[in-house]
Scaffold this active site. Structure first.
Site, PDB file in Angstrom:
ATOM      1  N   SER A 113       7.939 -11.790 -31.594  1.00 15.01           N
ATOM      2  CA  SER A 113       8.568 -11.294 -30.365  1.00 15.01           C
ATOM      3  C   SER A 113       9.626 -10.232 -30.607  1.00 15.01           C
ATOM      4  O   SER A 113       9.362  -9.208 -31.204  1.00 15.01           O
ATOM      5  CB  SER A 113       9.133 -12.483 -29.593  1.00 15.01           C
ATOM      6  OG  SER A 113       9.616 -12.058 -28.359  1.00 15.01           O
ATOM      7  N   HIS A 114      10.850 -10.540 -30.221  1.00 13.03           N
ATOM      8  CA  HIS A 114      11.953  -9.584 -30.287  1.00 13.03           C
ATOM      9  C   HIS A 114      12.635  -9.580 -31.659  1.00 13.03           C
ATOM     10  O   HIS A 114      13.581  -8.823 -31.868  1.00 13.03           O
ATOM     11  CB  HIS A 114      12.977  -9.964 -29.223  1.00 13.03           C
ATOM     12  CG  HIS A 114      13.407 -11.392 -29.363  1.00 13.03           C
ATOM     13  ND1 HIS A 114      12.573 -12.428 -29.025  1.00 13.03           N
ATOM     14  CD2 HIS A 114      14.528 -11.944 -29.840  1.00 13.03           C
ATOM     15  CE1 HIS A 114      13.177 -13.561 -29.273  1.00 13.03           C
ATOM     16  NE2 HIS A 114      14.371 -13.315 -29.785  1.00 13.03           N
ATOM     17  N   LYS A 126       1.203 -18.217 -32.845  1.00 12.33           N
ATOM     18  CA  LYS A 126       1.141 -19.322 -31.885  1.00 12.33           C
ATOM     19  C   LYS A 126      -0.247 -19.423 -31.287  1.00 12.33           C
ATOM     20  O   LYS A 126      -1.011 -18.446 -31.288  1.00 12.33           O
ATOM     21  CB  LYS A 126       2.187 -19.160 -30.788  1.00 12.33           C
ATOM     22  CG  LYS A 126       1.971 -17.990 -29.857  1.00 12.33           C
ATOM     23  CD  LYS A 126       2.981 -18.051 -28.719  1.00 12.33           C
ATOM     24  CE  LYS A 126       2.795 -16.884 -27.769  1.00 12.33           C
ATOM     25  NZ  LYS A 126       3.585 -17.028 -26.552  1.00 12.33           N
ATOM     26  N   ASP A 277       9.907  -5.633 -25.265  1.00  8.02           N
ATOM     27  CA  ASP A 277      10.217  -6.093 -26.622  1.00  8.02           C
ATOM     28  C   ASP A 277       9.039  -5.962 -27.584  1.00  8.02           C
ATOM     29  O   ASP A 277       8.031  -5.335 -27.260  1.00  8.02           O
ATOM     30  CB  ASP A 277      10.703  -7.547 -26.585  1.00  8.02           C
ATOM     31  CG  ASP A 277       9.582  -8.503 -26.253  1.00  8.02           C
ATOM     32  OD1 ASP A 277       8.637  -8.082 -25.556  1.00  8.02           O
ATOM     33  OD2 ASP A 277       9.630  -9.662 -26.697  1.00  8.02           O
ATOM     34  N   ASP A 279       6.542  -7.798 -28.591  1.00  5.97           N
ATOM     35  CA  ASP A 279       5.183  -8.167 -28.182  1.00  5.97           C
ATOM     36  C   ASP A 279       4.917  -7.938 -26.699  1.00  5.97           C
ATOM     37  O   ASP A 279       3.900  -8.384 -26.171  1.00  5.97           O
ATOM     38  CB  ASP A 279       4.897  -9.623 -28.554  1.00  5.97           C
ATOM     39  CG  ASP A 279       5.833 -10.602 -27.877  1.00  5.97           C
ATOM     40  OD1 ASP A 279       6.971 -10.223 -27.554  1.00  5.97           O
ATOM     41  OD2 ASP A 279       5.433 -11.764 -27.665  1.00  5.97           O
ATOM     42  N   ASP A 281       6.394  -9.008 -23.872  1.00  6.90           N
ATOM     43  CA  ASP A 281       6.560  -9.973 -22.779  1.00  6.90           C
ATOM     44  C   ASP A 281       7.958  -9.947 -22.154  1.00  6.90           C
ATOM     45  O   ASP A 281       8.144 -10.415 -21.040  1.00  6.90           O
ATOM     46  CB  ASP A 281       6.158 -11.396 -23.210  1.00  6.90           C
ATOM     47  CG  ASP A 281       6.911 -11.898 -24.425  1.00  6.90           C
ATOM     48  OD1 ASP A 281       7.795 -11.169 -24.922  1.00  6.90           O
ATOM     49  OD2 ASP A 281       6.610 -13.020 -24.884  1.00  6.90           O
ATOM     50  N   ARG A 282       8.930  -9.378 -22.853  1.00  5.25           N
ATOM     51  CA  ARG A 282      10.272  -9.296 -22.264  1.00  5.25           C
ATOM     52  C   ARG A 282      10.481  -7.952 -21.570  1.00  5.25           C
ATOM     53  O   ARG A 282       9.796  -6.980 -21.891  1.00  5.25           O
ATOM     54  CB  ARG A 282      11.338  -9.428 -23.346  1.00  5.25           C
ATOM     55  CG  ARG A 282      11.337 -10.762 -24.023  1.00  5.25           C
ATOM     56  CD  ARG A 282      12.481 -10.876 -24.997  1.00  5.25           C
ATOM     57  NE  ARG A 282      12.504 -12.226 -25.528  1.00  5.25           N
ATOM     58  CZ  ARG A 282      13.578 -12.851 -25.968  1.00  5.25           C
ATOM     59  NH1 ARG A 282      14.742 -12.230 -25.971  1.00  5.25           N
ATOM     60  NH2 ARG A 282      13.516 -14.074 -26.421  1.00  5.25           N
ATOM     61  N   THR A 344      14.046 -24.207 -21.413  1.00  9.36           N
ATOM     62  CA  THR A 344      13.758 -22.873 -21.940  1.00  9.36           C
ATOM     63  C   THR A 344      12.400 -22.869 -22.644  1.00  9.36           C
ATOM     64  O   THR A 344      12.120 -23.761 -23.440  1.00  9.36           O
ATOM     65  CB  THR A 344      14.857 -22.482 -22.933  1.00  9.36           C
ATOM     66  OG1 THR A 344      16.070 -22.329 -22.208  1.00  9.36           O
ATOM     67  CG2 THR A 344      14.526 -21.184 -23.645  1.00  9.36           C
ATOM     68  N   GLU A 363      13.153 -16.166 -16.693  1.00  6.15           N
ATOM     69  CA  GLU A 363      14.134 -16.721 -17.616  1.00  6.15           C
ATOM     70  C   GLU A 363      15.229 -15.695 -17.845  1.00  6.15           C
ATOM     71  O   GLU A 363      14.959 -14.485 -17.851  1.00  6.15           O
ATOM     72  CB  GLU A 363      13.495 -17.069 -18.949  1.00  6.15           C
ATOM     73  CG  GLU A 363      12.448 -18.152 -18.869  1.00  6.15           C
ATOM     74  CD  GLU A 363      11.999 -18.575 -20.255  1.00  6.15           C
ATOM     75  OE1 GLU A 363      12.572 -19.541 -20.765  1.00  6.15           O
ATOM     76  OE2 GLU A 363      11.117 -17.926 -20.818  1.00  6.15           O
ATOM     77  N   LYS A 376       5.106 -14.512 -19.922  1.00  3.78           N
ATOM     78  CA  LYS A 376       5.972 -13.552 -19.257  1.00  3.78           C
ATOM     79  C   LYS A 376       5.439 -12.162 -19.555  1.00  3.78           C
ATOM     80  O   LYS A 376       4.704 -11.968 -20.523  1.00  3.78           O
ATOM     81  CB  LYS A 376       7.414 -13.736 -19.665  1.00  3.78           C
ATOM     82  CG  LYS A 376       7.703 -13.667 -21.151  1.00  3.78           C
ATOM     83  CD  LYS A 376       9.162 -14.055 -21.344  1.00  3.78           C
ATOM     84  CE  LYS A 376       9.623 -13.875 -22.768  1.00  3.78           C
ATOM     85  NZ  LYS A 376       9.256 -15.003 -23.629  1.00  3.78           N
TER      86      LYS A 376
HETATM   87  C1  G16 Z   1      10.756 -17.160 -26.291  1.00  2.00           C
HETATM   88  C2  G16 Z   1      10.158 -17.998 -25.216  1.00  2.00           C
HETATM   89  C3  G16 Z   1      10.988 -17.903 -23.974  1.00  2.00           C
HETATM   90  C4  G16 Z   1      12.429 -18.261 -24.283  1.00  2.00           C
HETATM   91  C5  G16 Z   1      12.938 -17.366 -25.387  1.00  2.00           C
HETATM   92  C6  G16 Z   1      14.345 -17.672 -25.837  1.00  2.00           C
HETATM   93  O1  G16 Z   1      10.679 -15.815 -25.932  1.00  2.00           O
HETATM   94  O2  G16 Z   1       8.843 -17.587 -24.923  1.00  2.00           O
HETATM   95  O3  G16 Z   1      10.440 -18.744 -23.021  1.00  2.00           O
HETATM   96  O4  G16 Z   1      13.218 -18.107 -23.152  1.00  2.00           O
HETATM   97  O5  G16 Z   1      12.106 -17.497 -26.503  1.00  2.00           O
HETATM   98  O6  G16 Z   1      14.350 -18.794 -26.596  1.00  2.00           O
HETATM   99  P1  G16 Z   1      15.597 -19.248 -27.454  1.00  2.00           P
HETATM  100  O7  G16 Z   1      16.764 -19.226 -26.511  1.00  2.00           O
HETATM  101  O8  G16 Z   1      15.196 -20.615 -27.884  1.00  2.00           O
HETATM  102  O9  G16 Z   1      15.787 -18.267 -28.575  1.00  2.00           O
HETATM  103  P2  G16 Z   1      10.024 -14.753 -26.881  1.00  2.00           P
HETATM  104  O10 G16 Z   1      10.122 -13.467 -26.124  1.00  2.00           O
HETATM  105  O11 G16 Z   1      10.848 -14.812 -28.135  1.00  2.00           O
HETATM  106  O12 G16 Z   1       8.625 -15.238 -27.087  1.00  2.00           O
END
Ligand code: G16
Length: 543
Positions: A113-114, A126, A277, A279, A281-282, A344, A363, A376
């Site tokens: 992801s980010h 995943k 971000d 991937d 989704d953000r 979350t 979120e 997302k």
């Molecule tokens: C993932 C999850 C999200 C979550 C985020 C933050 O996002 O898919 O649902 O809100 O992590 O998680 P944490 O607060 O545990 O770091 P992503 O964009 O990283 O896949």
């Protein structure tokens, strides 16, 4: 070509976090590490012989190598077909779209992801189920359990598959179809939003700047904004995906997307800015010199949902994660639709969407989406805003301020302390829990604590219970502080403090969130003893 059964030793650290297994690239490169986890997935999901799988990732370092391993393991584990994005690329929402559109048994998404990429960066993997969404906790727990016992994995001895041209090849008896990673997703977006109205807006001098952060959304943004909506080529910046994201941190927030922030807060700024971000989704939404918090973005989208053709019949309900502000709850109340509060993690929204209980989800962590897929979706959120702007023809800031005037403002901020010693961060959480009895009813400055708890969620669809999802301190005036340990980091611990206060008085809506929340921030630090316990005097990131 023959199937090889390779003996292996289990690893003890393959527990999926908030969104799959995320580790350093170097960990995944270790002998058998990736293979063990992939075999644990295949052993846990009970796919029927000949099933179809979707496969793709965000293009980060090690994506290509991992795709080849997974293809060969899928062939050795009885899959009949794999749909893989060209070059091994699929954004997370596009993967969800492909799983749903072609009704595959599920999909494997490679992304951290980010988190930063490159040889010293992070990698992740995943499994998403046939609804297109991240596997439920029941499934991820089963995968983790299997990873602690796995003693061998199966892999086909075969040359690498060519992934850079569309078309079908075979790997043993398994078919591998290389698909266009963008087209299905872009078609889906075009079916949901009024592209003619957005094209009109852009043709009329409205200026947009989208920052793909050298991550996966570059090709998607170019196809949608430039090819289909007619935006000038320069409106999409950092559009070329790079395995190390150009050395950047592909997290669309005020800190890491600072180049875009400078443009939007500078002279002669465009009307609208957005970023996505690693991937895809953000999302982050900016107006001219104006930041829209993700919590407000969800609420504004919900309040204006019927302006987009795909949502013109209205929305069934809204879901938000617990630390997300209650701004969306106010819209739900006004629309007389339910609003759900989940832990979350996008995986908690899947059941609600599948059951038709909610249409929109969001979120605070820069994630917004709907039941069009089960992830997302960054570009979806950007297009939703553009659709709203194309209809309302007002600046972003005015739309948000009008929203606050109508519903009141849930003033909101998140303070992150990243890379903490794990034991110290856990100590903060233990300390907070030990204070629950003393805190209840206590007067702290002008606030009185109403109650505290450790958030627990019972899924209304399948009855599963998720405990220990974040410590909440509620005050009698409706404000709250939430403490939570991140489940996505790979180095030490990240402690997040979420701060929220409700402001009905519109004469105070102009206040900067850090100013408006200053008392709560001070109280959060005092009650948690955070600075002393983790030896930090300021947060790493404030959003
Ligand atoms: C993932 C999850 C999200 C979550 C985020 C933050 O996002 O898919 O649902 O809100 O992590 O998680 P944490 O607060 O545990 O770091 P992503 O964009 O990283 O896949």
């Amino acid at each position: 070509m023959s199937i090889r059964t390779v003996p292996t030793q289990p690893f003890t650290d393959q527990k999926p976090g908030t969104s799959g297994l995320r580790k350093k690239v170097t960990v995944f490169q270790g002998p058998h590490y990736l293979e063990n986890f992939v075999q644990s997935i295949f052993d846990s999901i009970a796919a029927p012989q000949g099933a179809t799988l979707a496969l793709g990732g965000d293009g980060r370092y090690y994506n290509r190598e991992a795709i080849q391993v997974i293809l060969k393991m899928a062939a050795a584990n009885g899959f009949g077909k794999v749909l893989v994005g060209r070059g091994g690329i699929l954004s997370t929402p596009a993967a969800s779209c492909v799983i749903r559109k072609y009704q595959t048994f599920g999909g494997i998404i490679l992304s951290a992801s980010h988190n930063p990429g490159g040889p010293d960066g992070d990698f992740g993997i995943k499994f998403n189920s046939s609804n297109g969404g991240p596997a439920t906790e029941t499934v991820t727990e089963a995968i983790f359990a299997r990873s602690k016992a796995v003693s061998e994995y199966r892999i086909l001895d075969a040359p690498d598959v060519a992934l850079d041209a569309l078309g079908e090849t075979t790997l043993g008896v398994m078919r591998v179809q290389v698909i266009d990673p963008v087209r299905d997703y872009a078609d889906l977006m075009e079916s949901l939003f009024d592209f003619a109205a957005i094209r009109n807006l852009l043709a009329g001098g409205f200026r947009l700047k989208f920052d793909a952060m050298h991550a996966v959304t570059g090709p998607y943004a170019r196809e949608i904004f430039i090819n289909r909506l007619g935006a000038p080529a320069g409106d999409v910046i950092k559009a070329v995906p790079l395995p190390d994201f150009g050395g950047g941190h592909p997290d669309p927030n005020l800190t890491y997307a600072h180049d875009l922030v400078e443009v939007l807060y500078g002279d002669n700024a465009p009307d609208f800015g957005a970023a996505s971000d690693g991937d895809g989704d953000r999302n982050m939404i900016l107006g001219r010199k104006f930041f829209v918090t993700p919590s407000d973005s969800l609420a504004v989208i919900a309040a204006n949902a019927t302006l987009a053709p795909g949502y013109k019949k209205g929305i069934a309900g809204i879901a938000r994660s617990m630390p997300t502000s209650a701004a969306a709850d106010r819209v739900a109340q006004a629309l007389n639709i339910p609003c759900f509060e989940t832990p979350t993690g996008w995986k908690f929204f899947g059941n609600l969407m599948d059951a038709g209980k909610v249409t929109l989800c969001g979120e605070e962590s820069f994630g917004t989406g709907s039941d069009h897929v089960r992830e997302k979706d960054g570009l979806w959120a950007v297009l939703f805003w553009l659709n709203i702007l194309a209809v309302r023809r007002q600046p972003v800031e005015n739309i948000v301020r009008e929203h606050w005037a109508k519903y009141g403002r849930n003033v909101y901020s998140r303070h992150d302390y990243e890379g903490l010693p794990t034991e110290a961060a856990q100590g903060v959480m233990r300390h907070l829990k030990s204070c629950f009895d003393d805190l209840a009813g206590a007067r702290i400055e002008k606030y009185t604590v109403k109650c505290c708890d450790d958030f627990s969620y019972t899924d209304p669809v399948d009855g599963s219970v998720s405990k220990g999802q974040g410590i909440r301190i509620f005050f009698t005036d409706g404000s709250r502080i939430v403490f939570r340990l991140s489940g996505t980091g790979t180095e030490g611990a990240t402690l997040r403090i979420y701060l929220e206060a409700y402001e009905a008085d519109s004469s105070r809506h102009h206040l900067d969130a850090q100013v408006a929340l200053a008392d709560l921030i001070r109280i959060a630090l005092q009650v948690s003893e955070l600075e002393l316990r983790v030896m930090r005097d300021k947060p790493t990131v404030i959003t």
